[in-house]
Design an enzyme around this catalytic site. Structure first.
Site, PDB file in Angstrom:
ATOM      1  N   HIS A 265       0.823  -1.221   0.000  1.00 39.13           N
ATOM      2  CA  HIS A 265       0.000   0.000   0.000  1.00 39.13           C
ATOM      3  C   HIS A 265       0.856   1.269   0.000  1.00 39.13           C
ATOM      4  O   HIS A 265       0.304   2.369  -0.082  1.00 39.13           O
ATOM      5  CB  HIS A 265      -0.938   0.032   1.208  1.00 39.13           C
ATOM      6  CG  HIS A 265      -1.952  -1.078   1.221  1.00 39.13           C
ATOM      7  ND1 HIS A 265      -2.816  -1.303   0.173  1.00 39.13           N
ATOM      8  CD2 HIS A 265      -2.219  -2.040   2.148  1.00 39.13           C
ATOM      9  CE1 HIS A 265      -3.582  -2.366   0.457  1.00 39.13           C
ATOM     10  NE2 HIS A 265      -3.237  -2.825   1.648  1.00 39.13           N
TER      11      HIS A 265
ATOM     12  N   ASP B 191      -2.572 -10.619  -2.496  1.00 39.61           N
ATOM     13  CA  ASP B 191      -3.120 -10.132  -1.223  1.00 39.61           C
ATOM     14  C   ASP B 191      -4.610  -9.797  -1.424  1.00 39.61           C
ATOM     15  O   ASP B 191      -5.015  -9.403  -2.521  1.00 39.61           O
ATOM     16  CB  ASP B 191      -2.337  -8.882  -0.811  1.00 39.61           C
ATOM     17  CG  ASP B 191      -2.651  -8.383   0.580  1.00 39.61           C
ATOM     18  OD1 ASP B 191      -1.811  -8.580   1.486  1.00 39.61           O
ATOM     19  OD2 ASP B 191      -3.722  -7.767   0.765  1.00 39.61           O
TER      20      ASP B 191
ATOM     21  N   HIS C 199      -6.177  -7.325  -0.481  1.00 36.59           N
ATOM     22  CA  HIS C 199      -6.336  -5.899  -0.767  1.00 36.59           C
ATOM     23  C   HIS C 199      -5.589  -5.537  -2.058  1.00 36.59           C
ATOM     24  O   HIS C 199      -4.523  -6.088  -2.334  1.00 36.59           O
ATOM     25  CB  HIS C 199      -5.743  -5.063   0.374  1.00 36.59           C
ATOM     26  CG  HIS C 199      -6.351  -5.358   1.714  1.00 36.59           C
ATOM     27  ND1 HIS C 199      -5.765  -6.210   2.616  1.00 36.59           N
ATOM     28  CD2 HIS C 199      -7.499  -4.930   2.271  1.00 36.59           C
ATOM     29  CE1 HIS C 199      -6.533  -6.286   3.702  1.00 36.59           C
ATOM     30  NE2 HIS C 199      -7.592  -5.522   3.514  1.00 36.59           N
TER      31      HIS C 199
ATOM     32  N   ASP D 132      -3.988 -12.862   3.351  1.00 38.35           N
ATOM     33  CA  ASP D 132      -5.230 -12.413   3.991  1.00 38.35           C
ATOM     34  C   ASP D 132      -6.475 -12.674   3.144  1.00 38.35           C
ATOM     35  O   ASP D 132      -7.588 -12.327   3.553  1.00 38.35           O
ATOM     36  CB  ASP D 132      -5.150 -10.935   4.415  1.00 38.35           C
ATOM     37  CG  ASP D 132      -4.521 -10.040   3.372  1.00 38.35           C
ATOM     38  OD1 ASP D 132      -4.265 -10.508   2.243  1.00 38.35           O
ATOM     39  OD2 ASP D 132      -4.273  -8.860   3.685  1.00 38.35           O
TER      40      ASP D 132
HETATM   41 ZN   LIG Z   1      -3.865  -7.182   2.669  1.00 41.12          ZN
END
Ligand SMILES: [Zn+2]
Length: 341
Positions: free
Chosen positions: A158, A193, A195, A282
């Site tokens: 991120h 991931d 996200h 995740d």
């Molecule tokens: Zn993540």
């Protein structure tokens, strides 16, 4: 498989994590790494320490004023009247032309885009070592290993060239990709991931030498919300070199693996000679962040598919939070990767 790890992350233990206005304990806890390490060691993987590279790897993908900010932030923030124990800005220069301020409260707002990346006294040191782990792992691959795994925290995908967010400060996967470029003309990053890897996308968005592909939960309803939509395909010379594959929340193995096939078709078309896997765990059905419902068998199958590309590969740990399945899912992924070769 060779694993690079250091326990220097342990003192970075962020406390604050504000979700829908409620402050809670951060999910990004030191125990994540110790659990992953224990599982990998039990499975017979060999652990090596990182080499010392200092700030050089981080400086290949991050701006100088941002590195300077991270270095001094905790100390300077503590001097502000009424400052919280961790650097947590409450105002950001959102979406309109803005000026970079000289004071710490403003610099914090400029460089931290959300309330999931508080900076404590040990954050800089831990984030820097994570980039050294990514660089060392990359060098093992450049020196001839078919694959190697960077067990690093804090995670990185991120983090933009000059912004922290979502538990991430320095972009370890981007460091690995940029380092692979020293010997490889074209490098791909596949991010699994749960996200979207918005920081990684941002760093390479206008480049045609690094393909970025991300499979993740639909950002209309899931973090990071503003990035990761299917139409974001790159800009300028990078147009067509970014692929986002968002999935409905709660998707199980089958659609996740189908997205894996689409990701790998794009990678094959790009024809890179080296690969980075941004290895978030995740997407697990057991993960506390509950975005997708991938099983251990799903992780094994995805790894096998990615390994079948036959490319020199740097695996970089991203997210994956405390659950009874965290370590098992890593072992499923690593064994799947070795089986797919
Ligand atoms: Zn993540």
């Amino acid at each position: 498989m060779k694993i690079v790890y250091s326990d220097k992350h342990a003192q970075h233990d962020p406390q604050a994590f504000v979700v829908r206005g409620t402050k809670q304990r951060s999910s990004e806890q030191p125990e994540r790494a110790t659990r992953l390490l224990a599982a990998a060691t039990d499975a017979g993987h060999k652990v090596l320490p990182p080499r010392s590279y200092g700030e050089a790897p981080a400086a290949t993908v991050h701006r100088p004023e941002y590195l300077d900010f991270l270095k001094v932030a905790a100390r300077e923030w503590a001097k502000l009247p009424g400052a919280s124990p961790e650097v947590t800005p409450n105002v950001h220069p959102a979406r309109y032309p803005a000026t970079y301020p000289t004071g710490m409260a403003g610099r914090a707002g400029w460089h931290q885009f959300d309330l999931a990346c508080p900076i404590g006294p040990h954050t800089w040191d831990a984030a820097l070592v994570a980039t050294e782990i990514a660089a060392t792992t990359t060098d093992l691959v450049l020196e001839g290993a078919r694959e190697a795994y960077a067990l690093c925290r804090p995670p990185g995908h991120h983090a933009y060239s000059d912004m922290a967010g979502g538990f991430c400060f320095l972009n370890n996967s981007a460091v690995a990709a940029q380092r692979l470029r020293s010997k490889h003309q074209r490098v791909a990053i596949v991010d699994v991931d749960v996200h979207h890897g918005n920081g990684t996308q941002g760093i390479f968005f206008e480049r045609d030498d690094v393909l970025t592909v991300s499979i993740h939960a639909d950002p209309n309803f899931y973090y990071p919300y503003f990035w990761g939509h299917a139409h974001e395909s790159g800009a300028g010379k990078g147009q067509g070199f970014n692929l986002n594959l968002p999935l409905p929340l709660g998707s199980p193995d089958a659609p996740w693996l189908d997205a894996g096939d689409k990701a790998l078709a794009k990678v094959r078309e790009f024809a890179p000679t080296a690969l980075v896997v941004a290895l978030g765990l995740d997407a697990s059905e057991s993960d506390p962040l509950q975005g997708l419902k991938v099983t251990g068998a799903g992780f094994h199958a995805m790894a096998k598919k990615i390994a079948s590309l036959g490319l020199p590969t740097v695996l970089v740990q991203e997210g994956g939070y405390l659950s009874d399945d965290l370590g098992h899912n890593l072992v499923h992924f690593l064994s799947g990767f070795e089986a797919g070769r």
